[in-house]
Write a protein that holds these residues in place. Structure first.
Motif, PDB file in Angstrom:
ATOM      1  N   LYS A 130      33.719  14.919  40.490  1.00 12.44           N
ATOM      2  CA  LYS A 130      35.053  14.764  41.063  1.00 12.44           C
ATOM      3  C   LYS A 130      35.182  15.682  42.276  1.00 12.44           C
ATOM      4  O   LYS A 130      34.508  16.698  42.371  1.00 12.44           O
ATOM      5  N   ARG A 131      36.098  15.303  43.169  1.00 10.77           N
ATOM      6  CA  ARG A 131      36.294  16.110  44.368  1.00 10.77           C
ATOM      7  C   ARG A 131      37.484  17.056  44.232  1.00 10.77           C
ATOM      8  O   ARG A 131      38.574  16.644  43.826  1.00 10.77           O
ATOM      9  N   LEU A 132      37.247  18.306  44.606  1.00 14.05           N
ATOM     10  CA  LEU A 132      38.303  19.317  44.575  1.00 14.05           C
ATOM     11  C   LEU A 132      38.497  19.866  45.983  1.00 14.05           C
ATOM     12  O   LEU A 132      37.523  20.051  46.720  1.00 14.05           O
ATOM     13  N   LEU A 133      39.741  20.061  46.366  1.00 18.20           N
ATOM     14  CA  LEU A 133      40.009  20.590  47.705  1.00 18.20           C
ATOM     15  C   LEU A 133      40.920  21.808  47.616  1.00 18.20           C
ATOM     16  O   LEU A 133      41.894  21.813  46.878  1.00 18.20           O
ATOM     17  N   THR A 134      40.548  22.840  48.358  1.00 18.01           N
ATOM     18  CA  THR A 134      41.396  24.033  48.373  1.00 18.01           C
ATOM     19  C   THR A 134      41.270  24.757  49.708  1.00 18.01           C
ATOM     20  O   THR A 134      40.250  24.633  50.389  1.00 18.01           O
ATOM     21  N   GLY A 135      42.335  25.468  50.105  1.00 18.60           N
ATOM     22  CA  GLY A 135      42.349  26.135  51.413  1.00 18.60           C
ATOM     23  C   GLY A 135      42.278  27.647  51.292  1.00 18.60           C
ATOM     24  O   GLY A 135      42.591  28.207  50.254  1.00 18.60           O
ATOM     25  N   LEU A 136      41.811  28.278  52.355  1.00 20.06           N
ATOM     26  CA  LEU A 136      41.757  29.738  52.407  1.00 20.06           C
ATOM     27  C   LEU A 136      42.643  30.204  53.542  1.00 20.06           C
ATOM     28  O   LEU A 136      42.223  30.135  54.692  1.00 20.06           O
ATOM     29  N   GLN A 137      43.873  30.612  53.251  1.00 25.81           N
ATOM     30  CA  GLN A 137      44.796  31.018  54.321  1.00 25.81           C
ATOM     31  C   GLN A 137      44.338  32.298  55.008  1.00 25.81           C
ATOM     32  O   GLN A 137      44.158  33.307  54.345  1.00 25.81           O
ATOM     33  N   GLU A 153      44.246  40.406  55.502  1.00 24.82           N
ATOM     34  CA  GLU A 153      42.955  40.826  54.960  1.00 24.82           C
ATOM     35  C   GLU A 153      42.975  40.542  53.456  1.00 24.82           C
ATOM     36  O   GLU A 153      43.996  40.712  52.795  1.00 24.82           O
ATOM     37  N   LEU A 154      41.830  40.116  52.916  1.00 26.27           N
ATOM     38  CA  LEU A 154      41.785  39.756  51.495  1.00 26.27           C
ATOM     39  C   LEU A 154      41.885  40.987  50.595  1.00 26.27           C
ATOM     40  O   LEU A 154      41.354  42.048  50.916  1.00 26.27           O
ATOM     41  N   THR A 155      42.556  40.813  49.455  1.00 31.62           N
ATOM     42  CA  THR A 155      42.742  41.917  48.497  1.00 31.62           C
ATOM     43  C   THR A 155      41.906  41.678  47.234  1.00 31.62           C
ATOM     44  O   THR A 155      41.371  40.580  47.039  1.00 31.62           O
ATOM     45  N   ILE A 156      41.870  42.693  46.371  1.00 30.25           N
ATOM     46  CA  ILE A 156      41.175  42.495  45.090  1.00 30.25           C
ATOM     47  C   ILE A 156      41.910  41.455  44.236  1.00 30.25           C
ATOM     48  O   ILE A 156      41.313  40.845  43.362  1.00 30.25           O
ATOM     49  N   GLY A 157      43.200  41.237  44.512  1.00 28.99           N
ATOM     50  CA  GLY A 157      43.937  40.170  43.815  1.00 28.99           C
ATOM     51  C   GLY A 157      43.390  38.806  44.208  1.00 28.99           C
ATOM     52  O   GLY A 157      43.151  37.949  43.362  1.00 28.99           O
ATOM     53  N   ASN A 158      43.168  38.618  45.502  1.00 28.03           N
ATOM     54  CA  ASN A 158      42.588  37.352  45.976  1.00 28.03           C
ATOM     55  C   ASN A 158      41.211  37.133  45.356  1.00 28.03           C
ATOM     56  O   ASN A 158      40.837  36.008  45.044  1.00 28.03           O
ATOM     57  N   TYR A 159      40.476  38.227  45.180  1.00 24.36           N
ATOM     58  CA  TYR A 159      39.148  38.090  44.574  1.00 24.36           C
ATOM     59  C   TYR A 159      39.261  37.622  43.121  1.00 24.36           C
ATOM     60  O   TYR A 159      38.649  36.628  42.738  1.00 24.36           O
ATOM     61  N   CYS A 160      40.095  38.326  42.335  1.00 28.27           N
ATOM     62  CA  CYS A 160      40.194  38.011  40.898  1.00 28.27           C
ATOM     63  C   CYS A 160      40.821  36.635  40.656  1.00 28.27           C
ATOM     64  O   CYS A 160      40.385  35.894  39.788  1.00 28.27           O
ATOM     65  N   GLY A 161      41.874  36.323  41.408  1.00 30.89           N
ATOM     66  CA  GLY A 161      42.606  35.090  41.116  1.00 30.89           C
ATOM     67  C   GLY A 161      42.194  33.914  41.981  1.00 30.89           C
ATOM     68  O   GLY A 161      42.526  32.769  41.658  1.00 30.89           O
ATOM     69  N   GLY A 162      41.498  34.145  43.084  1.00 32.05           N
ATOM     70  CA  GLY A 162      41.176  33.051  43.994  1.00 32.05           C
ATOM     71  C   GLY A 162      39.676  32.817  44.162  1.00 32.05           C
ATOM     72  O   GLY A 162      39.155  31.776  43.781  1.00 32.05           O
ATOM     73  N   ILE A 163      38.990  33.817  44.704  1.00 33.03           N
ATOM     74  CA  ILE A 163      37.574  33.628  45.059  1.00 33.03           C
ATOM     75  C   ILE A 163      36.715  33.364  43.818  1.00 33.03           C
ATOM     76  O   ILE A 163      35.876  32.473  43.806  1.00 33.03           O
ATOM     77  N   ARG A 199      36.811  33.657  60.800  1.00 32.76           N
ATOM     78  CA  ARG A 199      35.385  33.877  60.540  1.00 32.76           C
ATOM     79  C   ARG A 199      35.197  34.857  59.391  1.00 32.76           C
ATOM     80  O   ARG A 199      34.330  34.689  58.545  1.00 32.76           O
ATOM     81  N   GLU A 200      36.042  35.887  59.372  1.00 34.74           N
ATOM     82  CA  GLU A 200      35.872  36.913  58.338  1.00 34.74           C
ATOM     83  C   GLU A 200      36.186  36.389  56.944  1.00 34.74           C
ATOM     84  O   GLU A 200      35.544  36.776  55.974  1.00 34.74           O
ATOM     85  N   ILE A 201      37.150  35.517  56.864  1.00 33.06           N
ATOM     86  CA  ILE A 201      37.526  35.013  55.547  1.00 33.06           C
ATOM     87  C   ILE A 201      36.375  34.162  54.987  1.00 33.06           C
ATOM     88  O   ILE A 201      36.034  34.234  53.808  1.00 33.06           O
ATOM     89  N   VAL A 202      35.735  33.405  55.860  1.00 35.37           N
ATOM     90  CA  VAL A 202      34.573  32.619  55.426  1.00 35.37           C
ATOM     91  C   VAL A 202      33.429  33.569  55.044  1.00 35.37           C
ATOM     92  O   VAL A 202      32.784  33.404  54.004  1.00 35.37           O
ATOM     93  N   GLY A 203      33.219  34.599  55.875  1.00 34.72           N
ATOM     94  CA  GLY A 203      32.176  35.592  55.585  1.00 34.72           C
ATOM     95  C   GLY A 203      32.401  36.267  54.241  1.00 34.72           C
ATOM     96  O   GLY A 203      31.464  36.486  53.467  1.00 34.72           O
ATOM     97  N   MET A 204      33.648  36.572  53.937  1.00 29.18           N
ATOM     98  CA  MET A 204      33.955  37.248  52.682  1.00 29.18           C
ATOM     99  C   MET A 204      33.694  36.317  51.492  1.00 29.18           C
ATOM    100  O   MET A 204      33.145  36.736  50.476  1.00 29.18           O
ATOM    101  N   TYR A 205      34.068  35.056  51.601  1.00 31.81           N
ATOM    102  CA  TYR A 205      33.790  34.112  50.517  1.00 31.81           C
ATOM    103  C   TYR A 205      32.281  33.997  50.281  1.00 31.81           C
ATOM    104  O   TYR A 205      31.829  34.016  49.140  1.00 31.81           O
ATOM    105  N   LEU A 206      31.525  33.918  51.370  1.00 28.14           N
ATOM    106  CA  LEU A 206      30.072  33.815  51.218  1.00 28.14           C
ATOM    107  C   LEU A 206      29.522  35.084  50.564  1.00 28.14           C
ATOM    108  O   LEU A 206      28.690  35.021  49.662  1.00 28.14           O
ATOM    109  N   CYS A 209      30.982  36.974  48.546  1.00 29.31           N
ATOM    110  CA  CYS A 209      31.407  37.018  47.129  1.00 29.31           C
ATOM    111  C   CYS A 209      30.667  36.012  46.255  1.00 29.31           C
ATOM    112  O   CYS A 209      30.953  35.904  45.062  1.00 29.31           O
ATOM    113  N   GLY A 210      29.787  35.228  46.831  1.00 32.05           N
ATOM    114  CA  GLY A 210      28.999  34.319  46.002  1.00 32.05           C
ATOM    115  C   GLY A 210      29.422  32.861  46.062  1.00 32.05           C
ATOM    116  O   GLY A 210      28.946  32.034  45.290  1.00 32.05           O
ATOM    117  N   VAL A 211      30.333  32.526  46.973  1.00 33.66           N
ATOM    118  CA  VAL A 211      30.660  31.114  47.181  1.00 33.66           C
ATOM    119  C   VAL A 211      29.522  30.517  48.021  1.00 33.66           C
ATOM    120  O   VAL A 211      29.152  31.081  49.048  1.00 33.66           O
TER     121      VAL A 211
END
Ligand code: ATP
Ligand code: MG
Length: 328
Positions: free
Chosen positions: A3-10, A14-24, A60-67, A69-71
């Motif tokens: 199935k296809r899932l879609l989600t955005g990264l606003q 700057e990303l927080t540890i909350g974004n890491y635990c609940g999002g990434i 660019r940084e938000i993409v770099g951070m996701y990568l 983090c193991g995405v």
């Protein structure tokens, strides 16, 4: 087929540890279960004023951070919204099929425009652009927190209305209520959640905070009256938040963390929370620096753009033909 899932990264801060635990972390889990479309909605960001240089950098940084983090940049389609012109094009067609009445009922618009003298039209029509983001890729599911529920409902309504009028063009998306990741709270006011756009930077731990800053922020975190390191959200929200952070970053359950701190004082708790965070963040920041200097962000975004565009252009073409735009 997955199935296809879609989600955005606003890129709104700057990303927080909350974004890491609940999002990434959630995305890391989704990427095996679904064909995942992860995009940076920079066109949504300019519904409120942005500094152009900062916006470029954050995308660019938000993409770099996701990568970092193991995405995975190869398993997922990772792309920038504004690099796929079909988003704006489909949004226009949908806008012509949406009603002022239903748009005026969007609570997020009401909240964000309240008290403002000049309100950008983009802030009003933004949920229609979001509908286009979803429908272009025939997404089956969209992870939806409480703040986006109404917008996903609108996407469903617009898709159904369009299909009824013009034939089966769009997949009607379903909201996916995310499995609960740990909710991290504001360090200075633990009744609120930690948020990347919070006014006081001392209230949040950012993923790129240096070691010294992390220690200082944790030592300055609000604790509660009394003593005893126990999890009690109601009477000890500050201590409970520190326990949550400790448990999340040392891969323990809350009861295990409580046991670990039996007989300890708040000061001991803070020291150990800072320690596990510093260990995690130092490793992450090393990987982030490597990612940012390697060219992998641009490779990922180029590949993602091409993959996404191939899909989006097919859907857009069906929609524009259906309404009679251009040549047959
Ligand atoms: P903003 O202040 O711009 O709304 P935010 O920090 O609330 O920023 P979002 O962009 O709204 O972040 O959300 C990104 C992801 O991070 C979502 O999956 C959301 O559930 C998650 N998230 C945000 N804050 C927290 C938090 N404090 N604890 C756990 N998860 C969080
Ligand atoms: Mg938010």
């Amino acid at each position: 087929m997955k199935k296809r899932l879609l989600t955005g990264l606003q890129p709104s801060g700057e990303l927080t540890i909350g974004n890491y635990c609940g999002g990434i972390k959630q995305v890391v889990n989704y990427q095996d279960e679904y064909e995942t479309f992860l995009f940076v909605p920079d066109m949504h960001s300019i519904t409120v004023p942005q500094d152009p240089e900062t916006l470029h950098r954050r995308v660019r940084e938000i993409v770099g951070m996701y990568l970092a983090c193991g995405v995975s940049g190869t398993k997922n389609h990772i792309y920038i919204q504004s690099e796929i012109p079909e988003h704006a094009n489909l949004s226009w067609i949908l806008e012509c099929n949406a009603y002022m009445g239903e748009m005026s009922r969007m609570t997020q618009f009401k909240a964000k425009s309240e008290g403002k003298k000049e309100i950008g039209c983009g802030l009003f029509t933004y949920p229609i652009l979001m509908t286009a983001d979803i429908l272009l890729y025939n997404a089956d599911v969209v992870p939806t927190g409480a703040d986006q529920k109404q917008h996903v409902e609108l996407a469903r309504n617009l898709a159904q209305r369009f299909n009824k009028k013009y034939g089966e063009i769009f997949v009607v998306p379903e909201p996916l209520i995310p499995k609960l990741g740990a909710k991290i709270r504001d360090l200075l006011d633990p009744t609120k959640k930690m948020s990347k756009s919070a006014e006081n930077p001392k209230a949040s731990i950012f993923l790129n905070d240096p070691e010294k800053v992390v220690r200082k922020k944790i030592m300055g975190a609000v604790t509660d009256s009394g003593e005893g390191v126990v999890y009690d959200e109601e009477n000890k929200p500050g201590v409970s938040n520190l326990l949550t952070i400790y448990a999340s970053f040392s891969n323990k359950t809350i009861p295990e963390a409580e046991k670990h701190f039996e007989g300890a004082r708040y000061g001991d708790l803070k020291k150990e929370v800072a320690e596990v965070l510093v260990e995690f963040l130092t490793g992450l920041q090393d990987r982030f620096a490597q990612v940012m200097s390697s060219g992998i962000v641009d490779e990922t975004l180029d590949r993602g753009r091409d993959e996404a565009r191939a899909i989006a252009s097919v859907t857009y073409d069906k929609a524009r033909r259906a309404v009679g735009l251009g040549r047959v």
